[in-house]
Design a protein around this motif. Structure first.
Motif, PDB file in Angstrom:
ATOM      1  N   GLY A  53      27.878  30.486-108.735  1.00  0.00           N
ATOM      2  CA  GLY A  53      28.548  30.673-107.306  1.00  0.00           C
ATOM      3  C   GLY A  53      27.584  29.823-106.338  1.00  0.00           C
ATOM      4  O   GLY A  53      26.560  29.201-106.678  1.00  0.00           O
ATOM      5  N   VAL A  54      28.357  29.112-105.450  1.00  0.00           N
ATOM      6  CA  VAL A  54      27.930  28.169-104.429  1.00  0.00           C
ATOM      7  C   VAL A  54      27.872  28.822-103.219  1.00  0.00           C
ATOM      8  O   VAL A  54      28.892  28.885-102.284  1.00  0.00           O
ATOM      9  CB  VAL A  54      28.683  26.758-104.431  1.00  0.00           C
ATOM     10  CG1 VAL A  54      27.922  25.809-103.595  1.00  0.00           C
ATOM     11  CG2 VAL A  54      28.753  26.075-105.977  1.00  0.00           C
ATOM     12  N   ARG A  55      26.743  29.379-102.667  1.00  0.00           N
ATOM     13  CA  ARG A  55      26.811  30.492-101.736  1.00  0.00           C
ATOM     14  C   ARG A  55      25.365  29.939-100.768  1.00  0.00           C
ATOM     15  O   ARG A  55      24.417  29.653-101.213  1.00  0.00           O
ATOM     16  CB  ARG A  55      26.801  31.763-102.115  1.00  0.00           C
ATOM     17  CG  ARG A  55      25.402  32.280-102.876  1.00  0.00           C
ATOM     18  CD  ARG A  55      25.329  33.685-103.093  1.00  0.00           C
ATOM     19  NE  ARG A  55      24.322  34.127-103.875  1.00  0.00           N
ATOM     20  CZ  ARG A  55      23.022  34.139-103.393  1.00  0.00           C
ATOM     21  NH1 ARG A  55      22.963  34.374-102.189  1.00  0.00           N
ATOM     22  NH2 ARG A  55      22.139  34.443-104.130  1.00  0.00           N
ATOM     23  N   LEU A 106      25.444  45.863 -94.121  1.00  0.00           N
ATOM     24  CA  LEU A 106      25.084  45.874 -92.619  1.00  0.00           C
ATOM     25  C   LEU A 106      23.856  45.104 -92.201  1.00  0.00           C
ATOM     26  O   LEU A 106      23.952  44.295 -91.296  1.00  0.00           O
ATOM     27  CB  LEU A 106      25.044  47.254 -92.020  1.00  0.00           C
ATOM     28  CG  LEU A 106      26.415  47.984 -92.321  1.00  0.00           C
ATOM     29  CD1 LEU A 106      26.225  49.558 -91.922  1.00  0.00           C
ATOM     30  CD2 LEU A 106      27.485  47.698 -91.391  1.00  0.00           C
ATOM     31  N   ASP A 107      22.932  45.249 -92.832  1.00  0.00           N
ATOM     32  CA  ASP A 107      21.469  44.489 -92.413  1.00  0.00           C
ATOM     33  C   ASP A 107      21.838  43.038 -92.833  1.00  0.00           C
ATOM     34  O   ASP A 107      21.345  42.204 -92.121  1.00  0.00           O
ATOM     35  CB  ASP A 107      20.508  44.994 -93.221  1.00  0.00           C
ATOM     36  CG  ASP A 107      19.938  46.615 -92.989  1.00  0.00           C
ATOM     37  OD1 ASP A 107      20.464  46.903 -91.615  1.00  0.00           O
ATOM     38  OD2 ASP A 107      19.115  47.157 -93.314  1.00  0.00           O
ATOM     39  N   LEU A 108      22.546  42.737 -93.979  1.00  0.00           N
ATOM     40  CA  LEU A 108      22.781  41.334 -94.327  1.00  0.00           C
ATOM     41  C   LEU A 108      23.353  40.642 -93.219  1.00  0.00           C
ATOM     42  O   LEU A 108      23.221  39.494 -92.965  1.00  0.00           O
ATOM     43  CB  LEU A 108      23.089  41.394 -95.729  1.00  0.00           C
ATOM     44  CG  LEU A 108      23.771  39.978 -96.397  1.00  0.00           C
ATOM     45  CD1 LEU A 108      23.610  40.152 -97.952  1.00  0.00           C
ATOM     46  CD2 LEU A 108      24.864  39.313 -95.886  1.00  0.00           C
ATOM     47  N   VAL A 109      24.644  41.146 -92.759  1.00  0.00           N
ATOM     48  CA  VAL A 109      25.464  40.450 -92.043  1.00  0.00           C
ATOM     49  C   VAL A 109      24.835  40.515 -90.643  1.00  0.00           C
ATOM     50  O   VAL A 109      24.999  39.222 -90.061  1.00  0.00           O
ATOM     51  CB  VAL A 109      26.807  41.268 -91.782  1.00  0.00           C
ATOM     52  CG1 VAL A 109      27.692  40.838 -90.499  1.00  0.00           C
ATOM     53  CG2 VAL A 109      27.557  41.269 -93.042  1.00  0.00           C
ATOM     54  N   LYS A 110      24.212  41.358 -89.956  1.00  0.00           N
ATOM     55  CA  LYS A 110      23.247  41.349 -88.943  1.00  0.00           C
ATOM     56  C   LYS A 110      22.297  40.194 -89.021  1.00  0.00           C
ATOM     57  O   LYS A 110      22.452  39.258 -87.829  1.00  0.00           O
ATOM     58  CB  LYS A 110      22.784  42.631 -88.491  1.00  0.00           C
ATOM     59  CG  LYS A 110      21.859  42.528 -87.040  1.00  0.00           C
ATOM     60  CD  LYS A 110      21.307  43.835 -87.105  1.00  0.00           C
ATOM     61  CE  LYS A 110      20.644  43.993 -85.573  1.00  0.00           C
ATOM     62  NZ  LYS A 110      19.947  45.275 -85.514  1.00  0.00           N
ATOM     63  N   GLU A 111      21.732  40.176 -90.037  1.00  0.00           N
ATOM     64  CA  GLU A 111      20.665  39.044 -90.100  1.00  0.00           C
ATOM     65  C   GLU A 111      21.308  37.772 -90.003  1.00  0.00           C
ATOM     66  O   GLU A 111      20.775  36.558 -89.440  1.00  0.00           O
ATOM     67  CB  GLU A 111      19.669  39.140 -91.368  1.00  0.00           C
ATOM     68  CG  GLU A 111      18.726  38.285 -91.412  1.00  0.00           C
ATOM     69  CD  GLU A 111      17.878  38.488 -92.660  1.00  0.00           C
ATOM     70  OE1 GLU A 111      17.403  37.336 -93.191  1.00  0.00           O
ATOM     71  OE2 GLU A 111      17.811  39.421 -93.188  1.00  0.00           O
ATOM     72  N   ASP A 118      28.802  31.776 -90.757  1.00  0.00           N
ATOM     73  CA  ASP A 118      30.118  32.247 -90.315  1.00  0.00           C
ATOM     74  C   ASP A 118      30.178  33.455 -91.569  1.00  0.00           C
ATOM     75  O   ASP A 118      30.701  33.073 -92.619  1.00  0.00           O
ATOM     76  CB  ASP A 118      31.231  31.092 -90.470  1.00  0.00           C
ATOM     77  CG  ASP A 118      32.187  31.599 -90.433  1.00  0.00           C
ATOM     78  OD1 ASP A 118      32.644  32.815 -89.842  1.00  0.00           O
ATOM     79  OD2 ASP A 118      33.246  31.086 -90.810  1.00  0.00           O
ATOM     80  N   ILE A 119      29.645  34.367 -91.098  1.00  0.00           N
ATOM     81  CA  ILE A 119      30.077  35.785 -92.018  1.00  0.00           C
ATOM     82  C   ILE A 119      30.648  36.879 -91.454  1.00  0.00           C
ATOM     83  O   ILE A 119      30.149  37.418 -90.053  1.00  0.00           O
ATOM     84  CB  ILE A 119      28.660  36.006 -92.662  1.00  0.00           C
ATOM     85  CG1 ILE A 119      28.728  37.179 -93.804  1.00  0.00           C
ATOM     86  CG2 ILE A 119      27.576  36.593 -91.658  1.00  0.00           C
ATOM     87  CD1 ILE A 119      27.352  37.045 -94.756  1.00  0.00           C
ATOM     88  N   SER A 142      30.475  42.156 -97.116  1.00  0.00           N
ATOM     89  CA  SER A 142      30.267  41.069 -96.417  1.00  0.00           C
ATOM     90  C   SER A 142      31.364  39.789 -97.005  1.00  0.00           C
ATOM     91  O   SER A 142      31.543  39.793 -98.153  1.00  0.00           O
ATOM     92  CB  SER A 142      28.782  40.505 -96.319  1.00  0.00           C
ATOM     93  OG  SER A 142      28.609  40.219 -97.719  1.00  0.00           O
ATOM     94  N   TYR A 143      31.689  38.959 -95.949  1.00  0.00           N
ATOM     95  CA  TYR A 143      32.726  37.894 -96.372  1.00  0.00           C
ATOM     96  C   TYR A 143      32.120  36.654 -95.723  1.00  0.00           C
ATOM     97  O   TYR A 143      32.258  36.486 -94.723  1.00  0.00           O
ATOM     98  CB  TYR A 143      34.159  38.368 -96.114  1.00  0.00           C
ATOM     99  CG  TYR A 143      35.168  37.169 -96.461  1.00  0.00           C
ATOM    100  CD1 TYR A 143      35.053  36.478 -97.693  1.00  0.00           C
ATOM    101  CD2 TYR A 143      35.899  36.571 -95.508  1.00  0.00           C
ATOM    102  CE1 TYR A 143      35.944  35.593 -97.905  1.00  0.00           C
ATOM    103  CE2 TYR A 143      36.828  35.438 -95.700  1.00  0.00           C
ATOM    104  CZ  TYR A 143      36.875  34.882 -97.161  1.00  0.00           C
ATOM    105  OH  TYR A 143      37.550  33.856 -97.233  1.00  0.00           O
ATOM    106  N   CYS A 144      31.728  35.621 -96.582  1.00  0.00           N
ATOM    107  CA  CYS A 144      31.653  34.118 -96.159  1.00  0.00           C
ATOM    108  C   CYS A 144      32.707  33.444 -96.624  1.00  0.00           C
ATOM    109  O   CYS A 144      32.516  32.968 -97.934  1.00  0.00           O
ATOM    110  CB  CYS A 144      29.926  33.890 -96.493  1.00  0.00           C
ATOM    111  SG  CYS A 144      29.332  32.296 -96.152  1.00  0.00           S
ATOM    112  N   PRO A 145      33.279  32.941 -95.915  1.00  0.00           N
ATOM    113  CA  PRO A 145      34.544  32.087 -96.213  1.00  0.00           C
ATOM    114  C   PRO A 145      34.095  30.770 -96.823  1.00  0.00           C
ATOM    115  O   PRO A 145      34.829  30.132 -97.582  1.00  0.00           O
ATOM    116  CB  PRO A 145      35.456  31.880 -94.988  1.00  0.00           C
ATOM    117  CG  PRO A 145      34.648  32.106 -93.827  1.00  0.00           C
ATOM    118  CD  PRO A 145      33.496  33.286 -94.320  1.00  0.00           C
TER     119      PRO A 145
END
Length: 393
Positions: A53-55, A106-111, A118-119, A142-145
């Motif tokens: 993965g390239v994330r 939820l914590d991941l997206v908030k942080e 852009d998440i 969570s979705y990071c395009p």
């Protein structure tokens, strides 16, 4: 055994994974006389075993700036390397199947929103609307395009070949036994199974074998070697585009350009067993962890239950206590640069890691705050549990 006469190089890079190959490429392009040494060949171990993965999503806040820069580099790597990496920016979905996992998301997206990434947070049917093959058991994701994926072996070999075209030399199939020092303690080269090699500096990108070489220098990177079960299916109808994983990293996977699923999970501490077949290292996963990896990915993508398994292997992860790598010129060992402990997510960072290490070797500012990656951060660490494994890549 007698050694051949010493041969001089400006820099020797130990390890032909993506970090080592990218470092050699950066140095060769600077006009440095650089040699890559590896006991096997490019992508023989972690860089070839990874999910690839390239994330940026799910990164520690200290690592996120490196990942964001790396993703920018990935966008033009095929052109830069004159070769296919099979990089695709298809997004990353990290999924929650229950309330405990949902809190992680939820914590991941908030942080990460606060950090400027852009998440997005997807709830309920929003997940299946984006990725219909994902199980309805997934309640939040969570979705990071801007995240993506690539072919790990093709990429690492392409970087190594580009390094050779730029002037780097290679020595594969030869194990490094020790780092050599002068009377002052400065590193002046290394000894392999067959020869001594002198160098102005040594860059150590040896992954799980890194401590073997720095322990005699009274240096140590605290880490636990974890084994992760991986598998490929035979080609199937394309049903997912994103890299998909669980919130707690128990399972993750993607579908490659040829339709094969590449997925994994089932972590366990490595027992040290490794075999070499036809010059390539192999680590065998346990049945317990194979079943765990299969079940967790089937839980995310139910259609995977119908897939036919083509290949099974285990990847080794150099897991540090805080899940961050060491990128440093350690005190007490002049002329040595070390880069390992990537904790299962160094593949994406490879292109920018190479540039950072090239700058360190050249005495330049790498352009990033490397204080979170210094070896000295472990001076006060007294043991205990390591940070949990995160999504790989």
């Amino acid at each position: 055994m007698p050694h051949e006469p010493a041969k001089n190089h400006d820099v020797i890079v130990v390890g032909a994974g993506i970090s080592g190959a990218a470092t050699a490429l950066d140095l060769a392009r600077r006009g440095v006389d650089v040699l890559i040494v590896d006991r096997f060949c490019p992508a023989a171990m972690a860089s070839g075993w990874t999910l690839a993965g390239v994330r940026q999503s799910g990164r520690h806040r200290a690592e996120l700036p490196l990942a964001r820069s790396a993703v920018e580099i990935w966008a033009s790597m095929d052109e830069e390397l004159e070769a296919e990496t099979f990089y695709r920016r298809t997004g990353n979905l990290r999924c929650a199947r229950n309330e405990a996992e949902a809190k992680i998301i939820l914590d991941l997206v908030k942080e990460q929103e606060a950090a400027g990434l852009d998440i997005a947070l997807l709830k309920g049917r929003e997940v299946q609307k984006l990725a219909p093959a994902v199980s309805e058991r997934v309640i939040v994701a969570s979705y990071c395009p801007s995240d993506g994926q690539a072919d790990p072996v093709a990429t690492t070999k392409a970087i190594a070949e580009a390094a050779k075209r730029a002037g780097a030399k290679t020595l594969f199939g030869e194990r490094v036994l020790s780092l050599d020092r002068d009377a002052s303690g400065a590193v002046i080269g290394l000894t392999t199974e067959k020869r001594r090699l002198a160098a102005g500096k040594v860059v150590l990108c040896a992954g799980v074998y890194g401590n073997e070489l720095i322990n005699p220098l009274d240096l140590n990177v605290p880490m636990e070697v974890q084994m992760v079960t991986m598998m490929n299916s035979t080609p199937t109808e394309r049903i997912i585009e994103q890299v998909i994983g669980t919130a707690n990293a128990t399972g993750s996977g993607r579908q490659e350009p040829d339709g094969k699923f590449r997925c994994g999970g089932g972590h366990e501490t490595w027992n040290g067993d490794i075999v070499v077949e036809d010059g390539m290292p192999r680590v065998r996963p346990s049945v317990k962890n194979l079943l765990c990896a299969m079940e967790n990915f089937c839980d995310l993508v139910p259609a995977f239950r119908q897939a036919r398994i083509e290949r099974i292997w285990a990847g080794l992860i150099d897991q540090t206590p805080d899940a961050l790598p060491v990128l440093d010129e350690p005190a007490g060992a002049p002329n040595l640069v070390i880069a390992f402990g990537f904790s299962g997510h160094g593949f994406c960072l490879g292109p920018v890691t190479g540039r950072i290490l090239g700058a360190l070797v050249s005495g330049e500012d790498p352009g990033y705050d490397l204080s979170p990656f210094r070896l000295s951060r472990f001076n006060s660490w007294s043991g205990g549990e390591a940070a949990p494994l995160s999504l790989h890549g």
